[in-house]
Design a protein around this motif. Structure first.
Motif, short mmCIF file in Angstrom:
data_model
loop_
_atom_site.label_atom_id
_atom_site.label_comp_id
_atom_site.label_asym_id
_atom_site.label_seq_id
_atom_site.Cartn_x
_atom_site.Cartn_y
_atom_site.Cartn_z
N LYS A 1 -8.22 -5.89 5.41
CA LYS A 1 -8.54 -6.19 6.80
C LYS A 1 -10.04 -6.36 6.99
O LYS A 1 -10.82 -5.44 6.75
CB LYS A 1 -8.01 -5.07 7.71
CG LYS A 1 -6.51 -5.15 7.92
CD LYS A 1 -6.03 -4.24 9.04
CE LYS A 1 -4.55 -4.50 9.34
NZ LYS A 1 -4.03 -3.58 10.38
N ALA B 1 1.24 -5.92 8.11
CA ALA B 1 0.27 -5.83 9.19
C ALA B 1 -0.33 -4.44 9.33
O ALA B 1 -1.42 -4.26 9.89
CB ALA B 1 0.90 -6.26 10.51
N GLY B 2 0.36 -3.42 8.79
CA GLY B 2 -0.11 -2.06 8.91
C GLY B 2 -1.02 -1.61 7.78
O GLY B 2 -1.31 -0.42 7.66
N MET B 3 -1.46 -2.54 6.93
CA MET B 3 -2.29 -2.13 5.80
C MET B 3 -3.61 -1.50 6.26
O MET B 3 -4.13 -1.80 7.34
CB MET B 3 -2.56 -3.33 4.88
CG MET B 3 -3.50 -4.38 5.42
SD MET B 3 -3.89 -5.65 4.19
CE MET B 3 -2.27 -6.28 3.77
N ARG B 4 -4.12 -0.61 5.42
CA ARG B 4 -5.32 0.14 5.77
C ARG B 4 -6.55 -0.27 4.95
O ARG B 4 -7.67 0.12 5.30
CB ARG B 4 -5.07 1.64 5.55
CG ARG B 4 -3.91 2.19 6.38
CD ARG B 4 -3.71 3.68 6.12
NE ARG B 4 -2.55 4.20 6.83
CZ ARG B 4 -2.18 5.48 6.79
NH1 ARG B 4 -2.87 6.35 6.07
NH2 ARG B 4 -1.10 5.89 7.45
N PRO C 1 -10.09 -4.76 11.48
CA PRO C 1 -8.99 -3.81 11.63
C PRO C 1 -8.38 -3.76 13.02
O PRO C 1 -7.24 -3.33 13.19
CB PRO C 1 -9.66 -2.46 11.28
CG PRO C 1 -10.82 -2.82 10.41
CD PRO C 1 -11.32 -4.13 10.95
N SER C 2 -9.11 -4.22 14.03
CA SER C 2 -8.60 -4.17 15.40
C SER C 2 -7.71 -5.36 15.75
O SER C 2 -7.10 -5.39 16.82
CB SER C 2 -9.77 -4.11 16.39
OG SER C 2 -10.51 -5.32 16.34
N GLY D 1 2.14 1.69 3.40
CA GLY D 1 2.51 0.49 4.14
C GLY D 1 3.85 -0.10 3.77
O GLY D 1 4.61 -0.52 4.62
N GLU E 1 0.84 -1.20 0.00
CA GLU E 1 0.00 0.00 0.00
C GLU E 1 0.87 1.25 0.00
O GLU E 1 2.05 1.20 0.41
CB GLU E 1 -0.92 0.01 1.22
CG GLU E 1 -1.89 -1.15 1.22
CD GLU E 1 -2.98 -1.04 2.29
OE1 GLU E 1 -3.88 -1.89 2.28
OE2 GLU E 1 -2.92 -0.12 3.11
N GLY F 1 -4.97 -6.56 14.10
CA GLY F 1 -3.61 -6.58 13.56
C GLY F 1 -3.49 -7.55 12.41
O GLY F 1 -4.37 -7.64 11.56
N ASN F 2 -2.38 -8.32 12.39
CA ASN F 2 -2.20 -9.23 11.25
C ASN F 2 -3.18 -10.39 11.27
O ASN F 2 -3.38 -11.06 10.26
CB ASN F 2 -0.75 -9.74 11.18
CG ASN F 2 -0.33 -10.51 12.41
OD1 ASN F 2 -1.11 -11.20 13.05
ND2 ASN F 2 0.96 -10.40 12.75
N ASP G 1 5.39 -3.22 5.51
CA ASP G 1 4.64 -3.41 6.75
C ASP G 1 3.25 -3.96 6.43
O ASP G 1 2.26 -3.24 6.38
CB ASP G 1 4.53 -2.08 7.50
CG ASP G 1 3.76 -2.21 8.82
OD1 ASP G 1 3.53 -3.36 9.26
OD2 ASP G 1 3.40 -1.16 9.39
#
Length: 388
Positions: A173, A137-140, A176-177, A132, A129, A179-180, A135
Motif C-alpha cells: 500500500k 484490500a486488507g493488506m498491511r 493506506p487510507s 489477510g 499476508e 483501500g484497494n 482479503d
C-alpha cells in the motif's frame, strides 16, 4: 488424434516436453521432494529449451505462442508426480513473469523478464499476508516514498519460490487510507537488505520452497514501481483469472494421471482369479470418475480458448478452479482406494498425489471465496475488469 484445440505442432511439442521431463527432471524428483530444494541447473535447462518463454513476446526473448502450449506444459508437469516441482515452475512463469510481461516497462522487462525467460532469475508473487488471506484490500504491507526510493515494511506468506527465488512481484500500500485504490506493485530483489525468509513445512508440494517473508525498511528504487501508484489492485485482479485457470488445468491433469495409474494397476492386480478391472462395482465407479474428469477437462479447454482470444473470463476461470480442484480431490481419493493397501504406501504415487492435490481448493483463492466471487458476477452483475 483429432482435436478442435490442438494442432499437430501442439502434439509434437507435448511429446518433446514429455521426453524432456523424463530425461532431465524425473531422475531428480525424489531427491527434491526429500530436500525441499530444486537444484538451480534445471531452471537453466528449462530456459535453454525455451519453456519459460512460451507465452512471452518474442521481443522479450520468448516465443509468443498460443495458450494451448501453456496448457500442455501444465498438464505434463502434473504427470511426473511432484506437485511441488510443477508449482515452482508455473509460479515463476505464470505468476511473476505474467506481471512483468503485461505491466512492466522496457527497463523492468529487460532487467527481470528476459533473464527469467532464460532461467537466470527465478521470480515469485507476493500478495497473500499472514493476516489477510484472500482479503487483498486488507493488506498491511506499506511502501512509503522517500526521494527516488520506496521504503517497504510488512510481511507476506505462502510464497512459492520465496526462499530460493531472486525477486518478488510485491503488492504493497502506497496510500493506506485509500483501500484497494492505494495498492501498488513493486519488483523487489530478494537479496535486498531487510528481506528475511522462513521456509514453511507443508503437507504436500514438498519439492517447492514456500516462504513467509518479512520486509524491514527495505529500500526499493522508484524505477521498480510497476505502472503507477494505485494500479496494483487492478493488476492483481487481472492476473487472478490466469492463476485460477492454471489451477483448473492442473487439477484435471492431476486427476487424469491418477486415473491412468489406477487403471494400469487394476489391469494387473488379480483377486479370485481375475483382474480387479473386471469387477462391475469398480468398473462403474471408475467410469463415473473418468466422466467427471473429462467434463472438467473439456470445460477448461474452452476457457483456455476464450482467454487466448482475449475474452473476459474471470467467471469461467473461477468456475474452472472451483469445480476442477474439487473433482481432482475426489478422483485421487477414490484412485487411492482402488490400490487398497498399496495406495497408502509412499512407494506408490497416490499418497503424494493425495497430499499435493489437497492444496487445489485452497491456493489461489479458496473454494469458499470463489463461490462468493462467482455469486457477485452472476447474481449481483459485478465485473472485475481492470480500469484503464
Amino acid at each position: 488424434m483429432q482435436s478442435m484445440y490442438f494442432t499437430e505442432e501442439h502434439h509434437l511439442f507435448r511429446e518433446s516436453f514429455r521426453n524432456f521431463l523424463q530425461k532431465e527432471v524425473v531422475p531428480h524428483i525424489e531427491k527434491w521432494e526429500a530436500s525441499g530444494t530444486i537444484e538451480r541447473f534445471i531452471w537453466e535447462k528449462f530456459g535453454e529449451m525455451g519453456y519459460f518463454g512460451l507465452a512471452t513476446a518474442e521481443t522479450d526473448g520468448g516465443m509468443g505462442l498460443d495458450l494451448f502450449y501453456t496448457a500442455i506444459l501444465l498438464e505434463e508437469l502434473q504427470k511426473i508426480n511432484s506437485g511441488g516441482f510443477a508449482a515452482a515452475i508455473w509460479a515463476h512463469v505464470y505468476l511473476a513473469m505474467t506481471h512483468l510481461s503485461k505491466n512492466g516497462n522496457d527497463f523492468q522487462r529487460k532487467a527481470y523478464l528476459t533473464p527469467s525467460v532464460k532461467g537466470e532469475k527465478i521470480g515469485c508473487l507476493g500478495v497473500t499476508e499472514p493476516f489477510g488471506g484472500s482479503d487483498v484490500a486488507g493488506m498491511r504491507t506499506t511502501a512509503i516514498k522517500k526521494g527516488d526510493t520506496y521504503i517497504i515494511n510488512g510481511s507476506k506468506t505462502f510464497i512459492t519460490n520465496g526462499v530460493y527465488g531472486d525477486y518478488i512481484i510485491l503488492a504493497a500500500k502506497t496510500d493506506p487510507s485509500a483501500g484497494n485504490k492505494g495498492i501498488s506493485i513493486f519488483i523487489v530483489d530478494l537479496n535486498s537488505q531487510g528481506v528475511s525468509s522462513s521456509k514453511l513445512n507443508k503437507l504436500g508440494w514438498r519439492a517447492s520452497d514456500t516462504a513467509e517473508l518479512a520486509f524491514d525498511n527495505v529500500i526499493v528504487p522508484a524505477v521498480n514501481l510497476m505502472g503507477s501508484e494505485g494500479k496494483g489492485f487492478g493488476f492483481i485482479m487481472e492476473a487472478f483469472a490466469m492463476e485460477r485457470l492454471i489451477m483448473g488445468v492442473n487439477a484435471h491433469a492431476r486427476a487424469e494421471y491418477a486415473l491412468e495409474y489406477a487403471l494400469q494397476y487394476m489391469s494387473e492386480r488379480e483377486t479370485f482369479g481375475k483382474t480387479i478391472n473386471q469387477y462391475q462395482a469398480l468398473r462403474h465407479r471408475f467410469v463415473d470418475l473418468h466422466a467427471d474428469m473429462d467434463m472438467c477437462k473439456q470445460y477448461n479447454y474452452s476457457v483456455v480458448y476464450k482467454m487466448d482470444k482475449g475474452e473476459y473470463v474471470v467467471r469461467e476461470a473461477s468456475i474452472a478452479k472451483l469445480k476442477s480442484t474439487a473433482m481432482a480431490d475426489k478422483v485421487v481419493y477414490e484412485c487411492l482406494q482402488f490400490l487398497g493397501g498399496y495406495g497408502y504406501i509412499e512407494d506408490y504415487p497416490m499418497a503424494r498425489l493425495l497430499r499435493d492435490s489437497r492444496l487445489g481448493p485452497i491456493g489461489g483463492g479458496t473454494s469458499e471465496i470463489l463461490r462468493e466471487i462467482i455469486a457477485k458476477i452472476i447474481i449481483d452483475k459485478k465485473e472485475y475488469r481492470v480500469s484503464k
